[in-house]
Design an enzyme around this catalytic site. Structure first.
Site, PDB file in Angstrom:
ATOM      1  N   GLY A  31       1.808   1.266 -40.938  1.00  0.00           N
ATOM      2  CA  GLY A  31       1.008   1.495 -42.145  1.00  0.00           C
ATOM      3  C   GLY A  31       0.422   2.895 -42.200  1.00  0.00           C
ATOM      4  O   GLY A  31      -0.748   3.076 -42.508  1.00  0.00           O
ATOM      5  N   SER A  42       1.352   5.344 -44.252  1.00  0.00           N
ATOM      6  CA  SER A  42       1.684   6.086 -45.476  1.00  0.00           C
ATOM      7  C   SER A  42       0.477   6.498 -46.305  1.00  0.00           C
ATOM      8  O   SER A  42       0.600   7.311 -47.218  1.00  0.00           O
ATOM      9  CB  SER A  42       2.646   5.262 -46.347  1.00  0.00           C
ATOM     10  OG  SER A  42       2.025   4.065 -46.771  1.00  0.00           O
ATOM     11  N   TYR A  75      -7.158 -13.464 -45.154  1.00  0.00           N
ATOM     12  CA  TYR A  75      -7.387 -12.154 -44.515  1.00  0.00           C
ATOM     13  C   TYR A  75      -8.264 -12.331 -43.268  1.00  0.00           C
ATOM     14  O   TYR A  75      -7.973 -11.775 -42.209  1.00  0.00           O
ATOM     15  CB  TYR A  75      -8.063 -11.237 -45.537  1.00  0.00           C
ATOM     16  CG  TYR A  75      -8.276  -9.811 -45.089  1.00  0.00           C
ATOM     17  CD1 TYR A  75      -7.207  -8.914 -45.000  1.00  0.00           C
ATOM     18  CD2 TYR A  75      -9.547  -9.332 -44.783  1.00  0.00           C
ATOM     19  CE1 TYR A  75      -7.405  -7.600 -44.607  1.00  0.00           C
ATOM     20  CE2 TYR A  75      -9.759  -8.014 -44.398  1.00  0.00           C
ATOM     21  CZ  TYR A  75      -8.681  -7.154 -44.315  1.00  0.00           C
ATOM     22  OH  TYR A  75      -8.876  -5.848 -43.925  1.00  0.00           O
ATOM     23  N   ALA A  76      -9.332 -13.128 -43.382  1.00  0.00           N
ATOM     24  CA  ALA A  76     -10.238 -13.346 -42.241  1.00  0.00           C
ATOM     25  C   ALA A  76      -9.500 -14.020 -41.091  1.00  0.00           C
ATOM     26  O   ALA A  76      -9.690 -13.662 -39.925  1.00  0.00           O
ATOM     27  CB  ALA A  76     -11.431 -14.191 -42.681  1.00  0.00           C
ATOM     28  N   LYS A 105      -7.348 -11.441 -39.396  1.00  0.00           N
ATOM     29  CA  LYS A 105      -8.100 -10.418 -38.656  1.00  0.00           C
ATOM     30  C   LYS A 105      -8.844 -11.010 -37.460  1.00  0.00           C
ATOM     31  O   LYS A 105      -8.993 -10.350 -36.426  1.00  0.00           O
ATOM     32  CB  LYS A 105      -9.066  -9.696 -39.603  1.00  0.00           C
ATOM     33  CG  LYS A 105      -8.360  -8.873 -40.702  1.00  0.00           C
ATOM     34  CD  LYS A 105      -7.469  -7.801 -40.109  1.00  0.00           C
ATOM     35  CE  LYS A 105      -6.883  -6.870 -41.167  1.00  0.00           C
ATOM     36  NZ  LYS A 105      -6.035  -5.821 -40.580  1.00  0.00           N
TER      37      LYS A 105
HETATM   38  P1  NAP Z   1      -4.242   0.823 -47.541  1.00  0.00           P
HETATM   39  O1  NAP Z   1      -4.797   2.110 -48.021  1.00  0.00           O
HETATM   40  O2  NAP Z   1      -3.931  -0.241 -48.536  1.00  0.00           O
HETATM   41  O3  NAP Z   1      -2.952   1.127 -46.661  1.00  0.00           O
HETATM   42  C1  NAP Z   1      -2.239   0.066 -46.092  1.00  0.00           C
HETATM   43  C2  NAP Z   1      -1.091   0.602 -45.259  1.00  0.00           C
HETATM   44  O4  NAP Z   1      -0.347  -0.528 -44.784  1.00  0.00           O
HETATM   45  C3  NAP Z   1      -0.145   1.461 -46.081  1.00  0.00           C
HETATM   46  O5  NAP Z   1       0.375   2.487 -45.281  1.00  0.00           O
HETATM   47  C4  NAP Z   1       0.957   0.478 -46.433  1.00  0.00           C
HETATM   48  O6  NAP Z   1       2.195   1.150 -46.604  1.00  0.00           O
HETATM   49  C5  NAP Z   1       0.996  -0.395 -45.190  1.00  0.00           C
HETATM   50  N1  NAP Z   1       1.606  -1.686 -45.483  1.00  0.00           N
HETATM   51  C6  NAP Z   1       1.124  -2.663 -46.302  1.00  0.00           C
HETATM   52  N2  NAP Z   1       2.008  -3.657 -46.383  1.00  0.00           N
HETATM   53  C7  NAP Z   1       3.072  -3.300 -45.607  1.00  0.00           C
HETATM   54  C8  NAP Z   1       4.316  -3.904 -45.309  1.00  0.00           C
HETATM   55  N3  NAP Z   1       4.679  -5.109 -45.792  1.00  0.00           N
HETATM   56  N4  NAP Z   1       5.159  -3.239 -44.498  1.00  0.00           N
HETATM   57  C9  NAP Z   1       4.844  -2.029 -44.006  1.00  0.00           C
HETATM   58  N5  NAP Z   1       3.680  -1.404 -44.239  1.00  0.00           N
HETATM   59  C10 NAP Z   1       2.805  -2.036 -45.057  1.00  0.00           C
HETATM   60  O7  NAP Z   1      -5.215   0.127 -46.476  1.00  0.00           O
HETATM   61  P2  NAP Z   1      -6.349   0.752 -45.547  1.00  0.00           P
HETATM   62  O8  NAP Z   1      -7.634   0.565 -46.232  1.00  0.00           O
HETATM   63  O9  NAP Z   1      -5.953   2.104 -45.063  1.00  0.00           O
HETATM   64  O10 NAP Z   1      -6.319  -0.301 -44.348  1.00  0.00           O
HETATM   65  C11 NAP Z   1      -5.660  -0.037 -43.123  1.00  0.00           C
HETATM   66  C12 NAP Z   1      -5.999  -1.174 -42.168  1.00  0.00           C
HETATM   67  O11 NAP Z   1      -7.416  -1.256 -42.003  1.00  0.00           O
HETATM   68  C13 NAP Z   1      -5.558  -2.556 -42.662  1.00  0.00           C
HETATM   69  O12 NAP Z   1      -5.120  -3.338 -41.586  1.00  0.00           O
HETATM   70  C14 NAP Z   1      -6.835  -3.132 -43.239  1.00  0.00           C
HETATM   71  O13 NAP Z   1      -6.838  -4.529 -43.237  1.00  0.00           O
HETATM   72  C15 NAP Z   1      -7.865  -2.556 -42.291  1.00  0.00           C
HETATM   73  N6  NAP Z   1      -9.219  -2.493 -42.848  1.00  0.00           N
HETATM   74  C16 NAP Z   1      -9.486  -1.725 -43.941  1.00  0.00           C
HETATM   75  C17 NAP Z   1     -10.777  -1.709 -44.443  1.00  0.00           C
HETATM   76  C18 NAP Z   1     -11.168  -0.888 -45.643  1.00  0.00           C
HETATM   77  O14 NAP Z   1     -12.331  -0.985 -46.077  1.00  0.00           O
HETATM   78  N7  NAP Z   1     -10.321  -0.074 -46.217  1.00  0.00           N
HETATM   79  C19 NAP Z   1     -11.769  -2.468 -43.821  1.00  0.00           C
HETATM   80  C20 NAP Z   1     -11.455  -3.231 -42.721  1.00  0.00           C
HETATM   81  C21 NAP Z   1     -10.167  -3.225 -42.230  1.00  0.00           C
HETATM   82  P3  NAP Z   1       3.276   0.776 -47.752  1.00  0.00           P
HETATM   83  O15 NAP Z   1       2.540   0.237 -48.928  1.00  0.00           O
HETATM   84  O16 NAP Z   1       3.940   2.094 -48.009  1.00  0.00           O
HETATM   85  O17 NAP Z   1       4.194  -0.198 -47.136  1.00  0.00           O
END
Ligand code: NAP
Length: 249
Positions: free
Chosen positions: A14, A16, A157-158, A161
């Protein structure tokens, strides 16, 4: 002591955009060659290739759908073939498909568990074997404050995680004898595409629940991942490090 990782091969799922892209950048700056997996290339390759070149580091993207077992296995094989080995594995790819449990469709449950939890099982199994054979490596899995505290509308999701936390602690116990550390980073509310769709009024409400009074940045999470991956964290394994402005105290 040189606290930089130094010439290590890192795999980030992930990568990207969002937190993953910030992790890729931070690992490059910490002297790692980095491979990232995602369905789309995103801006990462174009934006960070000049940095990688200036640091004489390699940056590569391999297309992968983390929700598809075959795609994950193929992508991992490609990384191992290209990189030769992997010393740092960061499972960061994650999705949300929110809704109240009473109305949740099977697909929303299956997709979230598949990308957020099963994909980490697959990457940890294959890369963990490699690390175990070399008796070297470290794994960081990305959980969430929601996996610790729960959140209405996010049972899927919970579960994914919270599952990652139990999974990581168990794996840390299995791999500790080989000198491999497994830790978890648990972000709180971080400014990325995942959270930007929320209405401003909800963001304001959430801010009142954050002791530090603000939303976090992807870079703040990335710094903690780099720390956990580094020798500075050489005596830390099986831990959950919250990066949440104090939300989960
Ligand atoms: P994001 O901006 O939505 O990015 C998600 C990343 O995961 C993207 O690179 C996406 O790439 C990749 N991804 C999603 N589905 C995929 C699939 N089927 N195959 C391959 N890659 C996939 O999310 P983020 O906020 O950066 O979150 C990153 C991590 O932190 C996640 O695990 C999220 O649950 C966790 N997190 C985030 C927050 C927050 O507040 N943002 C809080 C707690 C935890 P593609 O779409 O190009 O595939």
């Amino acid at each position: 002591m040189d606290t930089k990782n130094g010439n290590r091969h890192a795999l980030v799922t992930g990568g990207s955009r969002g937190i993953g892209m910030a992790i890729v950048e931070a690992l490059l700056k910490d002297d790692c060659d980095v491979w990232y997996l995602s369905r789309s290339q995103g801006e990462t390759l174009e934006k960070l290739t000049p940095l990688a070149k200036s640091l004489q580091r390699q940056l590569s993207w391999i297309a992968c759908d983390m929700g598809n077992r075959e795609s994950v296995e193929e992508a991992l094989d490609a990384v191992i073939q290209q990189a030769g080995t992997v010393e740092i594995l960061v499972n960061n790819a994650g999705i949300t498909k929110d809704g109240l449990l009473m109305r949740m469709k099977d697909e929303a449950w299956d997709d979230v568990l598949s990308v957020n939890l099963t994909a980490s099982f697959l990457t940890c199994r294959k890369i963990g074997r490699l690390m175990a054979s070399k008796r070297q490596g470290t794994i960081i899995n990305t959980s969430s404050v929601v996996g610790i505290m729960g959140n209405g509308g996010q049972t899927n999701y919970a579960a994914s995680k919270a599952g990652l936390i139990g999974f990581s602690k168990s794996l840390a116990k299995e791999l500790s004898g080989r000198g491999i550390r497994v830790n978890v980073v648990a972000p709180g509310f971080i400014e990325t595409a995942m959270t930007e769709a929320l209405p401003d009024s909800l963001k304001d409400t959430i801010k009142t629940q954050i002791p530090l009074g603000r939303i976090g940045s992807a870079q703040e999470v990335a710094e903690v991942v780099v720390f956990l991956a580094s020798d500075k964290a050489s005596y830390i394994t099986g831990q959950v490090l919250s990066v949440d402005g104090g939300m989960a105290m």
